[in-house]
Write a protein that holds these residues in place. Structure first.
Motif, PDB file in Angstrom:
ATOM      1  N   ASP A  13       3.187  -8.363  11.949  1.00 57.91           N
ATOM      2  CA  ASP A  13       2.830  -8.522  10.532  1.00 57.91           C
ATOM      3  C   ASP A  13       3.479  -7.440   9.675  1.00 57.91           C
ATOM      4  O   ASP A  13       3.926  -7.707   8.553  1.00 57.91           O
ATOM      5  CB  ASP A  13       1.310  -8.471  10.367  1.00 57.91           C
ATOM      6  N   LEU A  14       3.541  -6.223  10.182  1.00 58.24           N
ATOM      7  CA  LEU A  14       4.158  -5.131   9.413  1.00 58.24           C
ATOM      8  C   LEU A  14       5.653  -5.368   9.226  1.00 58.24           C
ATOM      9  O   LEU A  14       6.215  -5.022   8.179  1.00 58.24           O
ATOM     10  CB  LEU A  14       3.920  -3.791  10.108  1.00 58.24           C
ATOM     11  N   LEU A  15       6.292  -5.968  10.221  1.00 56.97           N
ATOM     12  CA  LEU A  15       7.723  -6.261  10.104  1.00 56.97           C
ATOM     13  C   LEU A  15       8.000  -7.291   9.011  1.00 56.97           C
ATOM     14  O   LEU A  15       9.091  -7.320   8.443  1.00 56.97           O
ATOM     15  CB  LEU A  15       8.271  -6.758  11.444  1.00 56.97           C
ATOM     16  N   LYS A  16       6.999  -8.126   8.717  1.00 51.68           N
ATOM     17  CA  LYS A  16       7.158  -9.089   7.622  1.00 51.68           C
ATOM     18  C   LYS A  16       7.158  -8.375   6.268  1.00 51.68           C
ATOM     19  O   LYS A  16       7.754  -8.858   5.304  1.00 51.68           O
ATOM     20  CB  LYS A  16       6.030 -10.121   7.657  1.00 51.68           C
ATOM     21  N   LEU A  70      -2.094 -10.719   4.842  1.00 52.08           N
ATOM     22  CA  LEU A  70      -0.869  -9.968   4.548  1.00 52.08           C
ATOM     23  C   LEU A  70      -0.947  -9.270   3.198  1.00 52.08           C
ATOM     24  O   LEU A  70      -0.370  -8.198   3.013  1.00 52.08           O
ATOM     25  CB  LEU A  70       0.348 -10.895   4.596  1.00 52.08           C
ATOM     26  N   ALA A  71      -1.651  -9.877   2.249  1.00 51.37           N
ATOM     27  CA  ALA A  71      -1.792  -9.244   0.932  1.00 51.37           C
ATOM     28  C   ALA A  71      -2.580  -7.941   1.052  1.00 51.37           C
ATOM     29  O   ALA A  71      -2.225  -6.921   0.446  1.00 51.37           O
ATOM     30  CB  ALA A  71      -2.478 -10.193  -0.046  1.00 51.37           C
ATOM     31  N   LEU A  72      -3.654  -7.965   1.853  1.00 54.51           N
ATOM     32  CA  LEU A  72      -4.442  -6.751   2.064  1.00 54.51           C
ATOM     33  C   LEU A  72      -3.634  -5.709   2.828  1.00 54.51           C
ATOM     34  O   LEU A  72      -3.665  -4.513   2.508  1.00 54.51           O
ATOM     35  CB  LEU A  72      -5.722  -7.093   2.835  1.00 54.51           C
ATOM     36  N   LEU A  73      -2.886  -6.168   3.817  1.00 59.54           N
ATOM     37  CA  LEU A  73      -2.046  -5.263   4.598  1.00 59.54           C
ATOM     38  C   LEU A  73      -1.002  -4.598   3.710  1.00 59.54           C
ATOM     39  O   LEU A  73      -0.744  -3.397   3.817  1.00 59.54           O
ATOM     40  CB  LEU A  73      -1.372  -6.053   5.723  1.00 59.54           C
ATOM     41  N   LYS A  74      -0.411  -5.372   2.801  1.00 61.66           N
ATOM     42  CA  LYS A  74       0.589  -4.814   1.888  1.00 61.66           C
ATOM     43  C   LYS A  74      -0.040  -3.790   0.939  1.00 61.66           C
ATOM     44  O   LYS A  74       0.559  -2.749   0.636  1.00 61.66           O
ATOM     45  CB  LYS A  74       1.261  -5.924   1.086  1.00 61.66           C
ATOM     46  N   MET A  75      -1.250  -4.073   0.461  1.00 59.18           N
ATOM     47  CA  MET A  75      -1.922  -3.107  -0.414  1.00 59.18           C
ATOM     48  C   MET A  75      -2.163  -1.789   0.306  1.00 59.18           C
ATOM     49  O   MET A  75      -2.020  -0.705  -0.273  1.00 59.18           O
ATOM     50  CB  MET A  75      -3.242  -3.697  -0.916  1.00 59.18           C
ATOM     51  N   ALA A  76      -2.518  -1.883   1.592  1.00 55.11           N
ATOM     52  CA  ALA A  76      -2.759  -0.671   2.372  1.00 55.11           C
ATOM     53  C   ALA A  76      -1.465   0.125   2.548  1.00 55.11           C
ATOM     54  O   ALA A  76      -1.442   1.355   2.378  1.00 55.11           O
ATOM     55  CB  ALA A  76      -3.353  -1.038   3.728  1.00 55.11           C
ATOM     56  N   VAL A  77      -0.380  -0.563   2.877  1.00 54.48           N
ATOM     57  CA  VAL A  77       0.912   0.115   3.042  1.00 54.48           C
ATOM     58  C   VAL A  77       1.352   0.749   1.722  1.00 54.48           C
ATOM     59  O   VAL A  77       1.790   1.906   1.677  1.00 54.48           O
ATOM     60  CB  VAL A  77       1.989  -0.874   3.545  1.00 54.48           C
ATOM     61  N   ILE A 107     -12.783  13.647  -3.644  1.00 49.64           N
ATOM     62  CA  ILE A 107     -11.844  13.090  -2.664  1.00 49.64           C
ATOM     63  C   ILE A 107     -11.571  11.628  -3.014  1.00 49.64           C
ATOM     64  O   ILE A 107     -12.501  10.829  -3.201  1.00 49.64           O
ATOM     65  CB  ILE A 107     -12.403  13.179  -1.229  1.00 49.64           C
ATOM     66  N   THR A 108     -10.308  11.269  -3.100  1.00 53.05           N
ATOM     67  CA  THR A 108      -9.943   9.862  -3.302  1.00 53.05           C
ATOM     68  C   THR A 108     -10.091   9.147  -1.974  1.00 53.05           C
ATOM     69  O   THR A 108      -9.437   9.511  -0.986  1.00 53.05           O
ATOM     70  CB  THR A 108      -8.496   9.744  -3.807  1.00 53.05           C
ATOM     71  N   SER A 109     -10.939   8.139  -1.933  1.00 49.76           N
ATOM     72  CA  SER A 109     -11.209   7.428  -0.684  1.00 49.76           C
ATOM     73  C   SER A 109     -10.951   5.936  -0.867  1.00 49.76           C
ATOM     74  O   SER A 109     -11.527   5.298  -1.745  1.00 49.76           O
ATOM     75  CB  SER A 109     -12.661   7.663  -0.252  1.00 49.76           C
ATOM     76  N   LEU A 110     -10.068   5.384  -0.020  1.00 51.21           N
ATOM     77  CA  LEU A 110      -9.747   3.955  -0.040  1.00 51.21           C
ATOM     78  C   LEU A 110     -10.069   3.368   1.327  1.00 51.21           C
ATOM     79  O   LEU A 110      -9.766   3.974   2.365  1.00 51.21           O
ATOM     80  CB  LEU A 110      -8.272   3.725  -0.363  1.00 51.21           C
ATOM     81  N   ARG A 111     -10.638   2.171   1.332  1.00 54.73           N
ATOM     82  CA  ARG A 111     -10.963   1.503   2.594  1.00 54.73           C
ATOM     83  C   ARG A 111     -10.334   0.117   2.620  1.00 54.73           C
ATOM     84  O   ARG A 111     -10.576  -0.701   1.737  1.00 54.73           O
ATOM     85  CB  ARG A 111     -12.475   1.399   2.790  1.00 54.73           C
ATOM     86  N   PHE A 112      -9.513  -0.097   3.642  1.00 59.43           N
ATOM     87  CA  PHE A 112      -8.888  -1.402   3.862  1.00 59.43           C
ATOM     88  C   PHE A 112      -9.327  -1.876   5.252  1.00 59.43           C
ATOM     89  O   PHE A 112      -8.767  -1.427   6.264  1.00 59.43           O
ATOM     90  CB  PHE A 112      -7.362  -1.299   3.802  1.00 59.43           C
TER      91      PHE A 112
END
Length: 258
Positions: free
Chosen positions: A131-134, A62-69, A47-52
């Motif tokens: 933040d997501l709207l940015k 915002l950089a971490l948020l963008k990586m998650a999106v 299973i590919t598992s990513l944690r943000f």
């Protein structure tokens, strides 16, 4: 677990994502964990598992948020069965999934949030939404084209004569009880000259630009009329360009395409 795209995308809360048997029964092959306050879960090796670790509100990097999106969007584009989870499954996971869908589908974030809200509880934090709207700006509505500019002057007749040298033909107009003014139309673009109530209403910082066929002849005509030539015609990568000043002090850029 909440189905967002059948057989491809789910939203889960902390309890649901820890029920490995139920998660794997959906066909999930990728899991994105967003809850900073929950302990990491150990998933099977295939299973590919990513944690943000994200906050449920403002203050996220915002950089971490963008990586998650981007990660969720990448799984969606690859058609990889994916489960996105946070603590309650009502804010971070719906918000990130909505942002990823907006990015993949070219939709507005507002539209995709509403779509996800129709599938179940959604209580998206205002700070997180901001933040997501940015990262996913609102989608422009239709094709936007400028079609009107209004200039104000204390001497409309003088301003008209100046712009007539560019080849503009003015029409005197009045709409209802409004002031008398001048108007000219270039294709579907309208330029209007209105009287100013005082010198404070004349905006000399506004700049205009016009394309001409014979810039040298027009500049010479303007010079003879006493117009200030800010910059003589000179060669630019896009053609000849000169800058003159209208009677109210506005810079007017004249360009003759190459």
């Amino acid at each position: 677990m909440r189905v967002i795209i059948p057989d491809r995308l789910w939203i889960a809360n902390a309890l649901q994502v820890r029920d490995l048997r139920a998660v794997l029964a959906t066909g999930t092959t990728a899991i994105v964990d967003l809850a900073i306050e929950e302990k990491p879960v150990s998933f099977p090796r295939d299973i590919t598992s990513l944690r943000f670790p994200l906050l449920d509100g403002e203050g996220n990097d915002l950089a971490l948020l963008k990586m998650a999106v981007d990660a969720v969007a990448g799984f969606i584009e690859a058609r990889r069965p994916t489960t996105v989870a946070c603590s309650a499954g009502m804010s971070r996971s719906p918000g990130l999934v909505a942002a990823a869908l907006a990015q993949v589908e070219g939709q507005s974030l507002e539209d995709t949030v509403l779509r996800i809200a129709e599938t179940g509880p959604c209580d998206l934090s205002p700070g997180l939404l901001s933040d997501l709207l940015k990262l996913v700006p609102p989608r422009p509505v239709g094709n936007v084209k400028p079609n009107l500019v209004i200039l104000r002057s204390l001497d409309l007749d003088q301003l008209c004569r100046s712009y007539q040298m560019f080849g503009l033909a003015w029409v005197r107009e009045r709409h209802g009880k409004g002031p008398e003014h001048f108007s000219t139309t270039i294709d579907d673009f309208v330029l209007e000259l209105y009287p100013a109530r005082s010198a404070e209403h004349v905006d000399a910082t506004t700049g205009l630009g016009f394309r001409l066929n014979d810039i040298a002849a027009v500049v010479e005509q303007l010079r003879l009329a006493g117009t200030r030539i800010v910059r003589e015609p000179e060669s630019m990568p896009w053609g000849l360009q000169a800058i003159v000043q209208d009677p109210d002090g506005r810079s007017v850029i004249l360009t003759q395409p190459a």
